[in-house]
Design a protein around this motif. Sequence first.
Motif, short mmCIF file in Angstrom:
data_model
loop_
_atom_site.label_atom_id
_atom_site.label_comp_id
_atom_site.label_asym_id
_atom_site.label_seq_id
_atom_site.Cartn_x
_atom_site.Cartn_y
_atom_site.Cartn_z
N VAL A 200 -1.08 1.02 4.32
CA VAL A 200 -1.09 -0.26 3.61
C VAL A 200 0.00 -0.29 2.54
O VAL A 200 0.77 -1.26 2.43
CB VAL A 200 -2.47 -0.51 2.97
N GLY A 201 0.09 0.78 1.74
CA GLY A 201 1.04 0.81 0.63
C GLY A 201 2.49 0.81 1.06
O GLY A 201 3.36 0.27 0.36
N SER A 202 2.79 1.40 2.22
CA SER A 202 4.17 1.45 2.70
C SER A 202 4.53 0.25 3.55
O SER A 202 5.68 0.12 4.00
CB SER A 202 4.37 2.74 3.52
N GLY A 203 3.55 -0.62 3.82
CA GLY A 203 3.81 -1.79 4.65
C GLY A 203 3.95 -1.48 6.13
O GLY A 203 4.52 -2.27 6.88
N ALA A 262 -11.85 0.94 7.00
CA ALA A 262 -11.38 1.27 5.66
C ALA A 262 -9.97 0.75 5.43
O ALA A 262 -9.64 0.22 4.36
CB ALA A 262 -11.42 2.78 5.45
N THR A 263 -9.11 0.87 6.45
CA THR A 263 -7.73 0.39 6.33
C THR A 263 -7.68 -1.13 6.18
O THR A 263 -6.96 -1.66 5.33
CB THR A 263 -6.92 0.81 7.57
N LEU A 264 -8.46 -1.83 6.97
CA LEU A 264 -8.47 -3.29 6.90
C LEU A 264 -9.07 -3.78 5.59
O LEU A 264 -8.61 -4.77 5.02
CB LEU A 264 -9.26 -3.85 8.08
N SER A 265 -10.09 -3.06 5.11
CA SER A 265 -10.68 -3.43 3.82
C SER A 265 -9.66 -3.29 2.70
O SER A 265 -9.47 -4.20 1.88
CB SER A 265 -11.90 -2.55 3.53
N LEU A 266 -8.96 -2.15 2.65
CA LEU A 266 -7.95 -1.94 1.62
C LEU A 266 -6.81 -2.94 1.75
O LEU A 266 -6.29 -3.44 0.74
CB LEU A 266 -7.42 -0.51 1.70
N ASN A 267 -6.42 -3.26 2.96
CA ASN A 267 -5.35 -4.23 3.18
C ASN A 267 -5.74 -5.59 2.61
O ASN A 267 -4.92 -6.26 1.95
CB ASN A 267 -5.06 -4.34 4.68
N ALA A 270 -5.93 -5.32 -1.35
CA ALA A 270 -4.60 -5.29 -1.96
C ALA A 270 -3.93 -6.66 -1.95
O ALA A 270 -3.19 -7.01 -2.87
CB ALA A 270 -3.72 -4.27 -1.24
N ALA A 271 -4.21 -7.44 -0.89
CA ALA A 271 -3.61 -8.78 -0.78
C ALA A 271 -4.43 -9.85 -1.49
O ALA A 271 -4.02 -11.02 -1.53
CB ALA A 271 -3.45 -9.14 0.69
N GLY A 272 -5.59 -9.47 -2.05
CA GLY A 272 -6.43 -10.45 -2.74
C GLY A 272 -7.05 -11.47 -1.81
O GLY A 272 -7.20 -12.64 -2.16
N GLN A 273 -7.46 -11.02 -0.61
CA GLN A 273 -8.01 -11.92 0.39
C GLN A 273 -9.50 -12.17 0.15
O GLN A 273 -10.27 -11.23 -0.05
CB GLN A 273 -7.84 -11.33 1.79
#
Length: 375
Positions: A200-203, A262-267, A270-273
Amino acid sequence: MTAAPDPAAPGRISLGVHGARGLLAFGVLVYHVVNSGLPSWGLPPLVEEGLRSLKYGVEIFFAISGYVMARSMQRARSPGRFLLNRATRIFPVLWTAVLVVVLLSLISQSRAPAALDPASLVLLTLANLMALPGVFDLPLFLPPAWTLSFEFAFYLLCFAYLALRQRWPGIGWALPLVVVGAVFALHHPRALFFMCGLLVGSGRLPGGPVTAALSRAPGLMLLVFLGVWQAAALPAAPFFEPVWSWSEPRLFVLAALAFAAATLSLNGIAAGQGWFAARFLQSRAMIWLGTISYSLYLWHPVVLAIVKAAMREAGLPAMLGDWSQLVFFGIAAPISLLLGHLSQVWLERRLTERLRRGMTAPPRVPPYARETVVK
């Protein structure tokens, strides 16, 4: 778990991620209360398992750490500065908490580390101060500090990447170090979630309509992760064992689902969705909890142990019956929050600032030396 940077500073992590730290740290506190062994009301099995799953918030801490480090490495002034920032952020609270635990044990003479011989006590105290128990099979004095051992292993990989890239910029160092990290994660499966944050952090998280749709519900994805990871851990806890020791095929499927959730949750966070990330996690209360999350995480077991011992000494569990656990929470939670706040102000912020100034300030030139130079 890592200490939280100032969320308002330029280039820092999103407020949603910052608030998520606070929610997860408080969830770990609730988990330890629920598993305190004190009498409580009987809860429906689903609710009880849901509360027990809160301990797996640690995996999301690892994911957040991966996310933060991916961004931190992009703006790191130098490899040494990167490692110095991590060390001065982590060690002040860890050292203070470990030494307090050792002191309380020596005063009470109730259990280890007081039960150790003097030489072992000194050596194991040093090992705990350096956050070695966790990655290494050593006695742990401060229970939640095992996660810091994993954190430092991850920081060292990040440091190696920065140092090698600086020394030999023409070589792609990311892939071999990812392989090293993957081997480490196969031996310690819970460390796999650092990779969620790096993606997520590296895009580098693959896009598409499915990723976008599921990321818009980060709260739901967080619940899915906790549910799947808890279901996989029943009735044993295989995620503390190397992957090659897993004997049930379902574990691999559930682990893949948990990693994706977990990855989708953090994504999404981070995007404020969605309301969960944009409103709840960015509320004033969650931002404050995020700011004290690291100190709260390390200090709350000490508070819980002292409060529980005091309650038992006073005979309160026998008097309160099924109310014991609720009263325990009502006493210990405010004290933990207050201690977390004080630790964040005095150790994480003020002491860290002094350490960094002392380590990076230019050396003073004595007057006589200045005169010599002028002449």
